[in-house]
Motif scaffolding. Structure first.
Motif, PDB file in Angstrom:
ATOM      1  N   THR A  13       0.842  -1.266   0.121  1.00 23.16           N
ATOM      2  CA  THR A  13       0.003   0.026   0.071  1.00 23.16           C
ATOM      3  C   THR A  13       0.874   1.367   0.011  1.00 23.16           C
ATOM      4  OG1 THR A  13      -0.094   0.054   2.482  1.00 23.16           O
ATOM      5  CG2 THR A  13      -1.841  -1.023   1.375  1.00 23.16           C
ATOM      6  N   GLU A  44       1.109   3.689  -3.191  1.00 20.60           N
ATOM      7  CA  GLU A  44      -0.273   4.364  -3.741  1.00 20.60           C
ATOM      8  C   GLU A  44      -0.826   5.181  -2.874  1.00 20.60           C
ATOM      9  OE1 GLU A  44      -4.694   3.162  -5.224  1.00 20.60           O
ATOM     10  OE2 GLU A  44      -3.370   1.495  -4.296  1.00 20.60           O
ATOM     11  N   LYS A  45      -0.241   5.184  -1.363  1.00 23.16           N
ATOM     12  CA  LYS A  45      -0.644   6.161  -0.327  1.00 23.16           C
ATOM     13  C   LYS A  45       0.168   7.213  -0.540  1.00 23.16           C
ATOM     14  CE  LYS A  45      -1.098   6.201   4.710  1.00 23.16           C
ATOM     15  NZ  LYS A  45      -2.673   6.411   4.811  1.00 23.16           N
ATOM     16  N   ARG A  69       1.427   8.355  -3.259  1.00 20.95           N
ATOM     17  CA  ARG A  69       0.992   9.462  -4.515  1.00 20.95           C
ATOM     18  C   ARG A  69      -0.427  10.071  -3.933  1.00 20.95           C
ATOM     19  NH1 ARG A  69      -1.643   6.300  -9.552  1.00 20.95           N
ATOM     20  NH2 ARG A  69      -3.127   5.814  -8.127  1.00 20.95           N
ATOM     21  N   THR A  70      -1.335   9.513  -3.358  1.00 18.93           N
ATOM     22  CA  THR A  70      -2.260   9.863  -2.791  1.00 18.93           C
ATOM     23  C   THR A  70      -2.393  11.203  -1.938  1.00 18.93           C
ATOM     24  OG1 THR A  70      -3.916   7.999  -2.950  1.00 18.93           O
ATOM     25  CG2 THR A  70      -4.785   9.660  -1.724  1.00 18.93           C
ATOM     26  N   LYS A  81       1.341   7.286 -12.867  1.00 20.73           N
ATOM     27  CA  LYS A  81       0.189   6.169 -13.428  1.00 20.73           C
ATOM     28  C   LYS A  81       0.332   5.083 -12.639  1.00 20.73           C
ATOM     29  CE  LYS A  81       0.108   7.797 -18.286  1.00 20.73           C
ATOM     30  NZ  LYS A  81       0.171   7.293 -19.388  1.00 20.73           N
ATOM     31  N   ASP A  82      -0.807   4.300 -12.544  1.00 16.93           N
ATOM     32  CA  ASP A  82      -0.698   3.097 -11.433  1.00 16.93           C
ATOM     33  C   ASP A  82       0.321   2.116 -11.869  1.00 16.93           C
ATOM     34  OD1 ASP A  82      -2.852   4.266 -10.341  1.00 16.93           O
ATOM     35  OD2 ASP A  82      -4.438   3.001 -11.389  1.00 16.93           O
ATOM     36  N   LEU A 102       3.576   2.730 -10.028  1.00 13.81           N
ATOM     37  CA  LEU A 102       3.518   3.192  -8.930  1.00 13.81           C
ATOM     38  C   LEU A 102       4.878   2.510  -8.253  1.00 13.81           C
ATOM     39  CD1 LEU A 102       0.029   2.158  -7.881  1.00 13.81           C
ATOM     40  CD2 LEU A 102       1.051   4.406  -7.542  1.00 13.81           C
ATOM     41  N   LYS A 103       5.430   1.297  -8.671  1.00 12.89           N
ATOM     42  CA  LYS A 103       6.603   0.721  -7.783  1.00 12.89           C
ATOM     43  C   LYS A 103       7.878   1.646  -8.030  1.00 12.89           C
ATOM     44  CE  LYS A 103       7.847  -2.143 -12.050  1.00 12.89           C
ATOM     45  NZ  LYS A 103       7.716  -3.326 -12.578  1.00 12.89           N
TER      46      LYS A 103
END
Length: 387
Positions: free
Chosen positions: A15, A18-19, A21-22, A174-175, A178-179
């Protein structure tokens, strides 16, 4: 592993990116909200004046420009659309400042559109010229509107800087990418200690947990890269850990900037320990004084070294200068519990005061050894009681 657990939970590996980026997106959104809170009341005051503007001059100028371009071309079609918006629905009627501001927003959206349906550079240049003429006319009609625009522009500068920074780049990632976030923040090839410190301040101000989770992702990535160098056996775990965690000087600086002050001091302690352990002996000739060393190992030196580590990693600790030992499963359990206690020494804020006092002692002194052994023993006892 215990250090990583104190930073963020294991699920952070999934997580964390993504967290982060948010949180980057929220940081930018919050900056825009602050700007709106300052400028919106000023705009509303200007609109509430009920002032209107004669746009016939702007429309006439637009017609002259439209006539210079092919009727069915992009420039002419786009400018004709804007001219129609600026023209009053009823002849002789004037548009209000609020209506004109909304038209300005429509023009901005035309200019900023990218990808499919975006406009050519010549069309955009003409739209910008129309927009600037419109805003200048609105400023002349209402000093309050001009003040609101100046406030908005002033508060937009830091937002622009934020969007152009590493935070802005991550907010738009972009998704599928994310890594790569942890590498963008912590990879010295893409960042530096100053950038890391600034990014940390921005993210932790919105959500400290987001920073900690990404930090764990990065440390997991570094530890996952462990492999022996040429000529080195797999047994040199300290050397592998040292390179994986600290890397070169710049990588080490980036990592330290990611930690808080107390974590940094404790990590320096571990860096020193791993640095010594990976070498395995003091500098100098391998043979010099070897006979004397053998004699000393047979006597007090062996006892003092063994006693120190026994104090950390055996239940009985230092007893009358003689190290006691345990074997088998009991030894493994004891060792593991002491390792957990040592991780708490380094990274649990609860023990920071005592660790700070130990750092003040001469690291080569018996007092430091006894203090460290006692601290580990106290933490181990508390952890066993809490199980």
């Amino acid at each position: 592993d215990d250090f990583l657990g104190l930073i963020a939970p294991p699920e952070s590996v999934v997580t964390g990116a993504e967290k982060f980026r948010t949180t980057a997106q929220r940081a930018i959104a919050r900056a825009k909200e602050i700007r709106a809170e300052k400028s919106s009341p000023l705009f509303n005051n200007a609109f509430d004046e009920g002032l209107t503007l004669d746009t016939s001059g702007i429309v006439a100028s637009l017609k002259n420009t439209i006539d210079d371009f092919p009727e069915q071309g992009e420039v002419a079609k786009t400018l004709s659309k804007v001219s129609k918006m600026l023209g009053p629905k009823v002849e002789g009627e004037q548009l209000s400042l609020r209506q004109l501001q909304n038209i300005k927003v429509e023009i901005d959206q035309m200019i900023s559109k990218v990808g499919e349906g975006s406009l050519g550079n010549t069309t955009k240049a003409n739209l910008i010229k129309v927009k600037n003429n419109l805003l200048d006319s609105m400023d002349q009609v209402s000093p309050r509107f001009k003040e609101a625009r100046e406030t908005f522009a002033r508060d937009s500068a830091p937002i622009g800087a934020l969007e152009d920074s590493i935070i802005g780049k991550i907010a738009n990632i972009k998704d599928v990418d994310l890594k790569s976030i942890s590498a963008k923040i912590f990879n010295p090839a893409e960042t530096n200690p100053a950038v890391v410190a600034k990014a940390k301040a921005i993210i932790t101000d919105v959500d400290p947990d987001a920073w900690n989770q990404l930090l764990r992702v990065e440390l997991e990535r570094r530890l996952g890269s462990i492999k022996p160098t040429e000529g080195e056996t797999l047994q040199n775990i300290p050397g592998q850990l040292y390179r994986a965690i600290f890397g070169n000087e710049k990588q080490s600086q980036v990592l330290y900037r990611a930690l808080n002050a107390e974590q940094s001091k404790n990590l320096k302690y571990i860096q020193t320990a791993l640095g010594r352990a990976r070498i395995g002996r003091p500098g100098g000739s391998q043979t010099q004084g070897r006979a004397e060393i053998v004699k000393e190992i047979e006597g007090g030196v062996r006892n003092s070294i063994t006693n120190f580590f026994s104090g950390l990693f055996t239940p009985s600790g230092i007893v009358r200068g003689v190290a006691t030992t345990v074997t088998g499963a009991t030894a493994d359990a004891s060792f593991n519990s002491r390792v957990r206690a040592l991780a708490a020494v380094m990274f649990d804020p609860q023990w920071s005061p005592r660790m700070a006092n130990i750092r003040k002692l001469n690291s080569n002194s018996p007092a430091a050894a006894r203090a460290m052994a006692q601290l580990v023993d106290d933490i181990n006892s508390e952890q066993q009681e809490n199980k």
